[in-house]
Design an enzyme around this catalytic site. Sequence first.
Site, PDB file in Angstrom:
ATOM      1  N   ASN A  51       3.680  24.460  13.038  1.00 11.79           N
ATOM      2  CA  ASN A  51       3.191  25.164  11.845  1.00 11.79           C
ATOM      3  C   ASN A  51       3.458  24.306  10.626  1.00 11.79           C
ATOM      4  O   ASN A  51       4.029  23.223  10.731  1.00 11.79           O
ATOM      5  CB  ASN A  51       3.855  26.539  11.727  1.00 11.79           C
ATOM      6  CG  ASN A  51       5.360  26.412  11.665  1.00 11.79           C
ATOM      7  OD1 ASN A  51       5.915  25.929  10.689  1.00 11.79           O
ATOM      8  ND2 ASN A  51       6.030  26.829  12.726  1.00 11.79           N
ATOM      9  N   ALA A  75      14.502  28.127   9.624  1.00  8.54           N
ATOM     10  CA  ALA A  75      13.455  27.394  10.344  1.00  8.54           C
ATOM     11  C   ALA A  75      12.300  28.313  10.717  1.00  8.54           C
ATOM     12  O   ALA A  75      12.493  29.500  10.993  1.00  8.54           O
ATOM     13  CB  ALA A  75      14.046  26.771  11.607  1.00  8.54           C
ATOM     14  N   ASP A 134       7.282  30.536  18.084  1.00  7.68           N
ATOM     15  CA  ASP A 134       7.718  31.624  18.958  1.00  7.68           C
ATOM     16  C   ASP A 134       7.488  31.309  20.437  1.00  7.68           C
ATOM     17  O   ASP A 134       8.170  31.827  21.298  1.00  7.68           O
ATOM     18  CB  ASP A 134       6.966  32.917  18.597  1.00  7.68           C
ATOM     19  CG  ASP A 134       7.450  33.486  17.278  1.00  7.68           C
ATOM     20  OD1 ASP A 134       8.616  33.207  16.917  1.00  7.68           O
ATOM     21  OD2 ASP A 134       6.676  34.186  16.596  1.00  7.68           O
ATOM     22  N   PRO A 160      13.578  30.571  22.828  1.00  2.00           N
ATOM     23  CA  PRO A 160      14.783  31.350  22.506  1.00  2.00           C
ATOM     24  C   PRO A 160      14.727  31.771  21.043  1.00  2.00           C
ATOM     25  O   PRO A 160      14.249  31.011  20.199  1.00  2.00           O
ATOM     26  CB  PRO A 160      15.916  30.343  22.727  1.00  2.00           C
ATOM     27  CG  PRO A 160      15.283  29.001  22.662  1.00  2.00           C
ATOM     28  CD  PRO A 160      13.868  29.178  23.155  1.00  2.00           C
ATOM     29  N   ASP A 161      15.174  32.976  20.749  1.00  5.47           N
ATOM     30  CA  ASP A 161      15.250  33.418  19.353  1.00  5.47           C
ATOM     31  C   ASP A 161      16.635  33.025  18.832  1.00  5.47           C
ATOM     32  O   ASP A 161      17.646  33.659  19.143  1.00  5.47           O
ATOM     33  CB  ASP A 161      15.026  34.926  19.252  1.00  5.47           C
ATOM     34  CG  ASP A 161      14.837  35.337  17.795  1.00  5.47           C
ATOM     35  OD1 ASP A 161      15.664  34.932  16.952  1.00  5.47           O
ATOM     36  OD2 ASP A 161      13.857  36.042  17.504  1.00  5.47           O
ATOM     37  N   ILE A 162      16.664  31.953  18.061  1.00  2.50           N
ATOM     38  CA  ILE A 162      17.934  31.353  17.631  1.00  2.50           C
ATOM     39  C   ILE A 162      18.731  32.320  16.761  1.00  2.50           C
ATOM     40  O   ILE A 162      19.928  32.537  16.968  1.00  2.50           O
ATOM     41  CB  ILE A 162      17.656  30.017  16.894  1.00  2.50           C
ATOM     42  CG1 ILE A 162      16.922  29.070  17.856  1.00  2.50           C
ATOM     43  CG2 ILE A 162      18.951  29.393  16.390  1.00  2.50           C
ATOM     44  CD1 ILE A 162      16.353  27.833  17.205  1.00  2.50           C
ATOM     45  N   PHE A 194      15.380  34.798   7.788  1.00  8.66           N
ATOM     46  CA  PHE A 194      14.222  35.006   6.923  1.00  8.66           C
ATOM     47  C   PHE A 194      13.224  35.855   7.709  1.00  8.66           C
ATOM     48  O   PHE A 194      13.241  35.846   8.937  1.00  8.66           O
ATOM     49  CB  PHE A 194      13.564  33.676   6.537  1.00  8.66           C
ATOM     50  CG  PHE A 194      14.258  32.986   5.395  1.00  8.66           C
ATOM     51  CD1 PHE A 194      15.459  32.324   5.598  1.00  8.66           C
ATOM     52  CD2 PHE A 194      13.712  33.001   4.118  1.00  8.66           C
ATOM     53  CE1 PHE A 194      16.114  31.708   4.551  1.00  8.66           C
ATOM     54  CE2 PHE A 194      14.350  32.385   3.062  1.00  8.66           C
ATOM     55  CZ  PHE A 194      15.562  31.736   3.274  1.00  8.66           C
ATOM     56  N   LYS A 217      13.289  43.776  11.414  1.00 10.16           N
ATOM     57  CA  LYS A 217      13.773  42.481  11.929  1.00 10.16           C
ATOM     58  C   LYS A 217      15.291  42.369  11.813  1.00 10.16           C
ATOM     59  O   LYS A 217      15.955  41.886  12.722  1.00 10.16           O
ATOM     60  CB  LYS A 217      13.118  41.337  11.144  1.00 10.16           C
ATOM     61  CG  LYS A 217      12.186  40.523  12.014  1.00 10.16           C
ATOM     62  CD  LYS A 217      11.454  39.450  11.256  1.00 10.16           C
ATOM     63  CE  LYS A 217      10.061  39.322  11.857  1.00 10.16           C
ATOM     64  NZ  LYS A 217       9.178  38.462  11.108  1.00 10.16           N
ATOM     65  N   LYS A 247      17.245  41.869  15.235  1.00 10.97           N
ATOM     66  CA  LYS A 247      17.889  40.565  15.490  1.00 10.97           C
ATOM     67  C   LYS A 247      19.400  40.623  15.324  1.00 10.97           C
ATOM     68  O   LYS A 247      20.105  39.709  15.730  1.00 10.97           O
ATOM     69  CB  LYS A 247      17.298  39.501  14.570  1.00 10.97           C
ATOM     70  CG  LYS A 247      15.792  39.354  14.756  1.00 10.97           C
ATOM     71  CD  LYS A 247      15.326  37.968  14.436  1.00 10.97           C
ATOM     72  CE  LYS A 247      13.826  37.861  14.615  1.00 10.97           C
ATOM     73  NZ  LYS A 247      13.389  36.499  14.882  1.00 10.97           N
TER      74      LYS A 247
END
Length: 399
Positions: free
Chosen positions: A211, A275, A279, A305-307, A325, A339, A343
């Site tokens: 992106n 970052a 996804d 992985p969702d850091i 973010f 979120k 998260k």
Amino acid sequence: MNKSKKVLLIITGGIAAYKSLEIIRGLKANNIDVTCILTKSGSEFVTPLSIESLSENKVYTDLFNLTDEHEMGHIQLSRQADIILVAPATANIMSKIAYGNTDDLASTVLVATNKPIIVAPAMNVRMWLNNATQRNIQTLRNDGIKFVGPENGEMACGEYGEGRMSEPSEIIKYTNDFINSLDFKPLRDFSALVTSGPTKEMIDPVRFISNESSGKQGYTIAEKLSSLGAYTTLISGPTKLPNPNVDKVVHVSSADEMMLECDKALPVNIAICAAAVADYKVMKQSETKIKKNGSRLDITLEENPDILSRLSKRNDKRPDLVVGFAAETEKLEENSKIKLEKKGCDWILGNNVSNGQVIGKDTNEIHFISKSETENWKQMRKEEVAEKLSHKIVQHLKS
Ligand code: CTP
């Protein structure tokens, strides 16, 4: 406030040298004592007399001047100031600093100093973009030298581009803020990790999913936390930005690599996930370039992985404060809150990324959301977002 602060200003030979006079005046207006070194080529553009009149201090020009050495040796000259500012900084002086050359007073002082150095580059666009200059710039940045500018603009030689020295007001502000920050280290006993930039997920050896994240927001946050004294590790996906002035920079490409480096950086007190992690990654990366064959191409993707989530939900070594973010195109506040919850992070900075806003841009408009409060931050430069966030972090960790 700055009464006892001292700047050693090195004026090298560029057409922008005339602006140094304004810099001297501006620094003095902030109660900063200014002593100057004028290089031989600098003296082709401004006179020692005008500098001496404005700075109200002796101007130093010569390495082998016995009177100067008697009054104040070059070693003492390099140590008596709180910081050294080189403005204008030519390609030549930057090359000398990069290589540790000591063939005149200015370069000798720059090698002998134990004080922070700020450079305000000024040169023709081609000289700025030259490969050797760019290598030197990288060396200087890696060595912790701070840069103010240069800017894009019209040059004295009639060309247009990057290389124009920043305006004196900008240099004065940067120097003044920097001097004030030397004493303000509220995060001295803390450590931080910041993720930034996009990630790059390869499809085959030449194609990838990514992106347009510039990495700017994360870089400015990392730099700010570091300037407040936190031992800061920046873990960055591929960006065009030079390394910021932080303790450690780790360059990664994919989300998996970013995750691995985050784990390695633990334990830390503060984790900021800025970052724009892709996804999804390609399930089976092709080792050879995929050829087109006239029919449909199916690529199967799997989740990365969702850091942020993983850092937030760790049982061991969970950072004291985890900040994420939320890039949203609709229902900003509502989705950001979801979120935050999902998260498990402590704070989330929601930003509206619709219509090409934010990503790759210099400004950001933030909805700050924690479990107990919501704040709308008006649109501001990413540097200001970093500043505001860092001060919130200081308040939080100190309370
Ligand atoms: N993030 C992360 N790892 C991922 C995806 C996102 O660490 N694999 C982090 C980002 O750095 C950011 C936060 O999670 O701090 C939210 O990212 P965002 O792109 O807004 O949300 P996603 O989790 O990707 O969810 P969605 O795309 O469904 O909105």
